[in-house]
Design an enzyme around this catalytic site. Structure first.
Site, mmCIF file in Angstrom:
data_model
loop_
_atom_site.group_PDB
_atom_site.id
_atom_site.type_symbol
_atom_site.label_atom_id
_atom_site.label_comp_id
_atom_site.label_asym_id
_atom_site.label_seq_id
_atom_site.Cartn_x
_atom_site.Cartn_y
_atom_site.Cartn_z
ATOM 1 C CG HIS A 139 1.215 -1.671 -6.738
ATOM 2 N ND1 HIS A 139 2.134 -0.587 -6.845
ATOM 3 C CD2 HIS A 139 0.811 -1.762 -5.575
ATOM 4 C CE1 HIS A 139 1.869 0.086 -5.537
ATOM 5 N NE2 HIS A 139 1.350 -0.769 -4.459
ATOM 6 C CG ASP A 216 5.604 -5.550 -9.785
ATOM 7 O OD1 ASP A 216 6.470 -5.923 -8.814
ATOM 8 O OD2 ASP A 216 4.740 -4.677 -9.607
ATOM 9 C CD GLN A 219 2.691 -8.114 -2.561
ATOM 10 O OE1 GLN A 219 3.062 -8.933 -1.860
ATOM 11 N NE2 GLN A 219 2.533 -6.778 -2.234
ATOM 12 C CE LYS A 242 5.419 -4.277 -1.621
ATOM 13 N NZ LYS A 242 4.523 -3.973 -0.750
ATOM 14 C CB CYS A 380 -1.451 1.101 -4.621
ATOM 15 S SG CYS A 380 -1.112 2.037 -3.303
HETATM 16 N N1 7TS Z 1 4.410 -3.938 -7.129
HETATM 17 C C1 7TS Z 1 3.294 -4.689 -6.418
HETATM 18 C C2 7TS Z 1 2.752 -6.011 -6.953
HETATM 19 C C3 7TS Z 1 3.248 -4.412 -4.821
HETATM 20 O O1 7TS Z 1 2.207 -5.073 -4.338
HETATM 21 C C4 7TS Z 1 3.557 -3.093 -4.553
HETATM 22 C C5 7TS Z 1 3.440 -2.608 -3.098
HETATM 23 C C6 7TS Z 1 4.677 -2.572 -5.379
HETATM 24 C C7 7TS Z 1 4.746 -2.895 -6.524
HETATM 25 C C8 7TS Z 1 5.548 -1.375 -4.743
HETATM 26 O O2 7TS Z 1 6.337 -1.445 -3.880
HETATM 27 P P1 7TS Z 1 7.278 -0.388 -3.187
HETATM 28 O O3 7TS Z 1 7.875 -1.388 -1.905
HETATM 29 O O4 7TS Z 1 8.103 0.109 -4.085
HETATM 30 O O5 7TS Z 1 6.351 0.420 -2.667
HETATM 31 N N2 7TS Z 1 2.273 -2.986 -2.702
HETATM 32 C C9 7TS Z 1 1.684 -2.634 -1.415
HETATM 33 C C10 7TS Z 1 0.546 -3.365 -0.761
HETATM 34 O O6 7TS Z 1 0.092 -4.215 -1.549
HETATM 35 N N3 7TS Z 1 0.254 -2.634 0.259
HETATM 36 O O7 7TS Z 1 1.103 -1.502 0.580
HETATM 37 C C11 7TS Z 1 1.973 -1.822 -0.659
#
Ligand code: 7TS
Length: 422
Positions: A139, A216, A219, A242, A380
């Site tokens: 990401h 990371d 997910q 999430k 992203c």
């Molecule tokens: N890493 C992964 C694998 C992600 O899917 C996301 C967000 C992040 C980091 C960042 O997370 P945040 O909560 O700090 O923004 N992914 C997504 C997505 O797949 N659609 O919207 C956000």
């Protein structure tokens, strides 16, 4: 694997597992709502999940009954708020199976956690001609902080490739590790295509050369049982929203010995022991990394979310979601001109696809009219899209409250897209 082979594999596993999804759904107030006069079918869980009543109530209770700042008042309310906030930290520790609560730093989410490590650990340990190794399925939040660091330090960002199925090429990953590698940062489950990375093998390979590893887990945490001690990773990051928790809160797990040696990320209140104009003494971990008033209600909400997930049981959730993934794979492949992007050996949570006849944005718009919420775009993860030669995909992503009927609604809506554009 060809579409036909995938279809066969999915067909073998269409038997539904026992799981009281109706009971789970009743815990999520938003699932009762309608959009465009149709029942909401929410399949955008990789972007954010919906919140169970227990989480909403925990946040409301804090503001109605316990609202106060933490770590700074001797009065009853402040002590109460501090207990609840630190209780949430202990819940995160338990959930990740970390050794100690001081190894859990509250942050705004996965993005801030990665930036914290890039700034605090990275700046102290990465120098000119050094390397940071990531993978081709990251990401943006696990790419850009390292790019910024490498640019500042004159270091190099190296990228381990993925194969046509979407699996990390482990041999190539291993070949990229060298005496120059100062940190490895790898996604546990890719948000764009859904593959589960062999993170344990990644950690072992990196540790054999004395290189620390950040994972990371944005997910991964909603879908997989996690044990950071068994994984032996050095840092693990995730976002609360999430995993059925509120937005604006997440965590960084770091091994105590590493966190202790790291300089602070931000300066301010709460992260200090004493301040004079000449010298400031920093607080102990994790407070050294929590400058300013934190998202207290958010942390309490996250604790409630993890308690909720534990009450349902991650093995039950994983089994239910695996069933949905294979049911959906089978059902989607029946839509004419549909191609599933990324067919990794092991997947969790998300299915990315394209249709011959329509751009993903058109797919998203048409299915939305049917009450079905999916994500379309590059997720992203633009380098992943480039790797597969597509500008964007449509993505259905699952949570514990989704049903086979949700998948059927998506498939029906996709048939409408084919009728309109095909
Ligand atoms: N890493 C992964 C694998 C992600 O899917 C996301 C967000 C992040 C980091 C960042 O997370 P945040 O909560 O700090 O923004 N992914 C997504 C997505 O797949 N659609 O919207 C956000």
């Amino acid at each position: 694997m060809s579409n036909a082979a995938l279809e066969m594999e999915a067909a073998i596993r269409v038997e539904a597992p026992p799981f009281d999804v109706a009971k789970v759904r009743a815990d999520f107030p938003i699932l009762r709502r309608r959009v465009y006069g149709k029942p909401l079918v929410y399949l955008d869980n990789a972007a954010t999940t919906q919140k169970p009543r227990r989480v909403i109530e925990a946040i409301t209770r804090f503001y109605e009954e316990e609202c106060s700042n933490v770590h700074r008042g001797v009065h009853w309310l402040s002590q109460r708020a501090t207990d609840r906030y630190e209780g949430a930290r202990e819940t995160v520790r338990r959930f990740l199976h970390a050794a100690e609560a001081r190894e859990i730093v509250f942050t705004r989410g996965a993005t801030e956690s990665i930036n914290l490590v890039a700034n605090a650990y990275g700046r102290a340990h990465v120098g000119r001609d050094d390397e940071v190794l990531i993978t081709a399925m990251e990401h943006h939040s696990n790419i850009v902080p390292w790019q910024i660091l490498c640019e500042e330090k004159g270091a190099r960002l190296r990228v381990a490739p993925i194969d046509n199925r979407g699996d990390l090429v482990l041999d190539e990953f291993k070949n990229l590790l060298s005496h120059r590698t100062k940190l490895v940062a790898v996604v546990h489950v890719s948000n764009a295509l859904g593959p589960v990375n062999p993170v344990k093998a990644v950690v072992e390979m990196a540790h054999a050369r004395g290189i620390p590893v950040l994972i990371d887990g944005a997910q991964a945490v909603p879908h997989l049982h996690l044990d950071v001690r068994a994984l032996d990773c050095d840092f693990y990051v995730f976002s609360g929203h999430k995993i059925y928790g509120p937005t604006g809160i997440g965590a960084l797990y770091g091994k105590a010995a590493l966190l202790e040696r790291m300089p602070p990320y931000q300066g301010g209140g709460d992260m200090i022991l004493s301040v004079t104009f000449e010298k400031t003494l920093y607080n102990t971990i994790p407070y050294k990394f929590e400058a300013g008033t934190p998202d207290i209600a958010g942390a309490i909400g996250l604790g409630a979310a993890l308690d909720y997930v534990e009450s349902i049981g991650l093995p039950n959730i994983a089994m239910h979601e695996r069933d949905l993934m294979s049911y959906a794979t089978h059902a989607l492949l029946g839509v004419p001109g549909l191609r599933i992007i990324g067919q990794a050996r092991e997947k969790a949570g998300a299915l990315s696809f394209t249709l011959d006849c329509a751009h993903p944005h058109d797919i998203g718009t048409i299915v939305d009219q049917e009450g079905v919420a999916i994500r379309t775009g590059h997720h992203c993860a633009q380098p992943v899209m480039e790797r597969y030669g597509v500008p964007a995909t449509a993505r259905a992503s699952f949570a514990m409250y989704n049903t086979r009927e949700d998948v059927d609604a998506l498939v029906q809506a996709l048939h409408k897209v084919v009728e309109l554009f095909g």
